[in-house]
Design a protein around this motif. Structure first.
Motif, short mmCIF file in Angstrom:
data_model
loop_
_atom_site.label_atom_id
_atom_site.label_comp_id
_atom_site.label_asym_id
_atom_site.label_seq_id
_atom_site.Cartn_x
_atom_site.Cartn_y
_atom_site.Cartn_z
N UNK A 175 -21.10 6.97 43.94
CA UNK A 175 -21.44 5.70 44.59
C UNK A 175 -22.94 5.55 44.78
N UNK A 176 -23.58 6.64 45.19
CA UNK A 176 -25.03 6.60 45.43
C UNK A 176 -25.77 6.18 44.17
N UNK A 177 -25.41 6.78 43.05
CA UNK A 177 -26.07 6.45 41.79
C UNK A 177 -25.71 5.03 41.34
N UNK A 178 -24.42 4.68 41.40
CA UNK A 178 -23.98 3.38 40.89
C UNK A 178 -24.56 2.23 41.70
N UNK A 179 -24.45 2.31 43.02
CA UNK A 179 -24.90 1.20 43.86
C UNK A 179 -26.42 1.09 43.85
N UNK A 245 -23.09 -3.03 34.26
CA UNK A 245 -23.12 -2.66 35.67
C UNK A 245 -22.07 -3.43 36.46
N UNK A 246 -21.86 -4.71 36.11
CA UNK A 246 -20.86 -5.51 36.81
C UNK A 246 -19.50 -4.84 36.72
N UNK A 251 -15.90 -0.16 39.59
CA UNK A 251 -15.01 0.87 39.06
C UNK A 251 -15.33 2.22 39.71
N UNK A 252 -16.63 2.52 39.82
CA UNK A 252 -17.03 3.77 40.47
C UNK A 252 -16.63 3.77 41.94
N UNK A 253 -16.79 2.61 42.61
CA UNK A 253 -16.37 2.53 44.01
C UNK A 253 -14.87 2.79 44.12
N UNK A 254 -14.10 2.30 43.16
CA UNK A 254 -12.64 2.53 43.22
C UNK A 254 -12.30 4.00 43.04
N UNK A 255 -13.20 4.78 42.38
CA UNK A 255 -12.94 6.21 42.20
C UNK A 255 -12.95 6.95 43.52
N UNK A 256 -13.59 6.39 44.55
CA UNK A 256 -13.51 7.00 45.88
C UNK A 256 -12.06 7.23 46.28
#
Length: 491
Positions: A175-179, A245-246, A251-256
């Protein structure tokens, strides 16, 4: 039969006529009038009294949020409603909600630009601004949710003498990298698009201070052919960079959730489901801001009914995707034969949080169905009411996903009911104060409509007298619009 007056016809561009393209700017506007309308909002000596009232309220709410964060830091996360087993409460719910809100801006700017959707030009500027402000609000919550906020910098992978590195297998670090990447690219994209308009404000400035400030921000823009060529290439490259990125950020947030083994979270549908939901909620927030903005700032001829209708159609499409995802989750829970997974979804609909689940379904699935009707898509107050319900429903969706799965996992002995405290509520409400504070400052000091882009889709942007101008980087070829000796345009 309903009688259409001349004024209604002049301000309605939603009718489909196969003989010609519907105009995207209505009224008797030309380049000069568009510049005057948009720049007038920034150049007026004092904003209207309503702006001061709204700004005072939003700043007060922002102060409440920071007061609650200070109280949290000095007292501990026990002031929140989190418990055992619900270790993720409103902080993570709010984080996912605000990241989703920020998706529509980049979608309008990048993807619709690549697909040459000209109607985006009137709404992309404040949609991009909304993206950045929403990401700012989202970034507040993970930092304070770590408990020991004074060591939140441990999330950053920097060389250090302790040889302590973040766990790169953790989706929270992803999340840190993606956001952060998303925030950086969105900010560059937003600022890049403003440069020609900032130069317009600079050239019209009447005080030395405004000339210097806007002159620095305009980066020496003079509007030469070489500058326009490089500008459009850079804008296109940023659009191409922002497009993946959109799709990737949420998608990365959903991996949480999806990479865990918890019933209700461990599902492969989460990435596309979260992306559709993010676009859904993002467009709802853009519409919620656009409807009062066009009314209050006199922009009805620039942000037209066609823009509102197109956004309503996207909300209807993505809302249908979200509704399909809700149903397919129940199907997979039944089809998979996992008793824990099946119970998790039955509990959502019939258990102690059924009130939240059915609020979510009502707002996200049923309310957007009104947009099947043209009258609802083009009536501003109906459009805004449905979009407010969508935003409420999308927050409840994140609440249902996060809390219901944690509150009842594998062992009944560890089940527990989650209830927020006043600190949770005031922190969330205060985040809206931060969002609207930034948005009101943006409206006051930056052109909220992309003048240069709007002008590129007006009839005045023609190469010949009767040739309708095309989009950036796609101007009409001289051979496509040759004049005959009689003065007619030859296709």
């Amino acid at each position: 039969m309903t009688t259409v007056t001349a004024d209604d016809a002049r301000l309605d561009n939603t009718l489909e006529d196969p003989r010609q393209r519907a105009p995207l700017v209505l009224g008797d506007n030309d380049f000069t009038s568009v510049t005057e309308k948009v720049c007038g909002l920034v150049e007026r000596p004092r904003p209207p009294r309503a702006w001061y009232i709204a700004f005072a309220v939003s700043v007060s709410l922002t102060g409440v949020m920071f007061a609650m964060i200070g109280y949290l830091i000095f007292t501990g996360v026990g002031v929140w409603g989190v418990n055992n087993p619900v270790g993720w409460g409103w902080a993570i719910v709010n984080f996912v909600f605000w990241v989703g809100i920020g998706h529509a801006g980049t979608l309008i700017s990048a993807i619709l630009f690549l697909f040459r959707q000209k109607w985006r030009t009137s709404i992309n500027r404040f949609a991009e601004a909304m993206t950045i402000f929403a990401v700012v609000c989202a970034g507040v919550f993970p930092g304070i949710h770590v408990g020991r906020v004074w060591v939140a910098y441990w999330m950053a992978p920097y060389p250090n003498q302790m040889e302590m590195w973040p766990n790169f297998r953790s989706p929270l670090l992803w999340d840190v990298f993606a956001v952060s990447t998303y925030a950086l690219v969105s900010t560059l994209f937003w600022y890049m698009g403003m440069i020609p308009d900032l130069a317009t404000i600079r050239d019209r400035a009447r005080t030395r201070v405004r000339q210097v400030i806007y002159g620095l921000l305009a980066l020496g823009w003079r509007g030469s052919n070489r500058q326009w060529l490089r500008y459009e290439r850079a804008y296109l490259l940023l659009a191409a960079l922002a497009t993946p990125l959109v799709l990737s950020v949420h998608s990365v947030v959903s991996f949480d959730f999806a990479v865990s083994q918890l019933p209700g979270w461990h599902t492969t549908i989460f990435p596309p489901y979260f992306v559709a939901g993010a676009i859904f909620s993002g467009f709802a927030m853009v519409t919620t801001l656009a409807v009062p903005a066009r009314e209050f700032f006199g922009l009805k001829e620039i942000i037209t009914p066609r823009h509102l209708e197109n956004m309503a159609k996207i909300i209807l499409a993505t809302g249908s995707m979200v509704g399909y995802s809700y149903s397919i989750e129940f199907f997979i829970a039944w089809y998979g034969g996992n008793a824990y997974e099946k119970y998790a979804f039955v509990s959502r609909a019939l258990g102690p949080y059924a009130w939240a689940y059915w609020t979510m379904v009502t707002c996200n699935v049923l309310a957007p169905q009104l947009f099947w009707f043209k009258r609802c898509r083009t009536t501003p107050w109906i459009l805004m009411a449905v979009c407010i319900l969508v935003n409420i429903g999308m927050w409840f969706e994140r609440f249902v996903i996060t809390v219901t799965s944690l509150s009842a996992d594998f062992l009944p002995s560890s089940w527990g009911y989650y209830s927020p405290t006043f600190v949770d509520v005031l922190t969330f409400v205060g985040s809206f104060g931060l969002f609207f504070t930034l948005f009101l400052l943006f409206v006051r000091y930056v052109p909220m409509v992309a003048m240069a882009e709007v002008k590129s889709v007006m009839r005045e942007s023609t190469v010949e007298a009767h040739a309708l101008g095309d989009y950036w980087g796609d101007m009409p070829h001289p051979e496509r619009h040759r004049k005959t000796p009689g003065g007619e345009v030859k296709p």
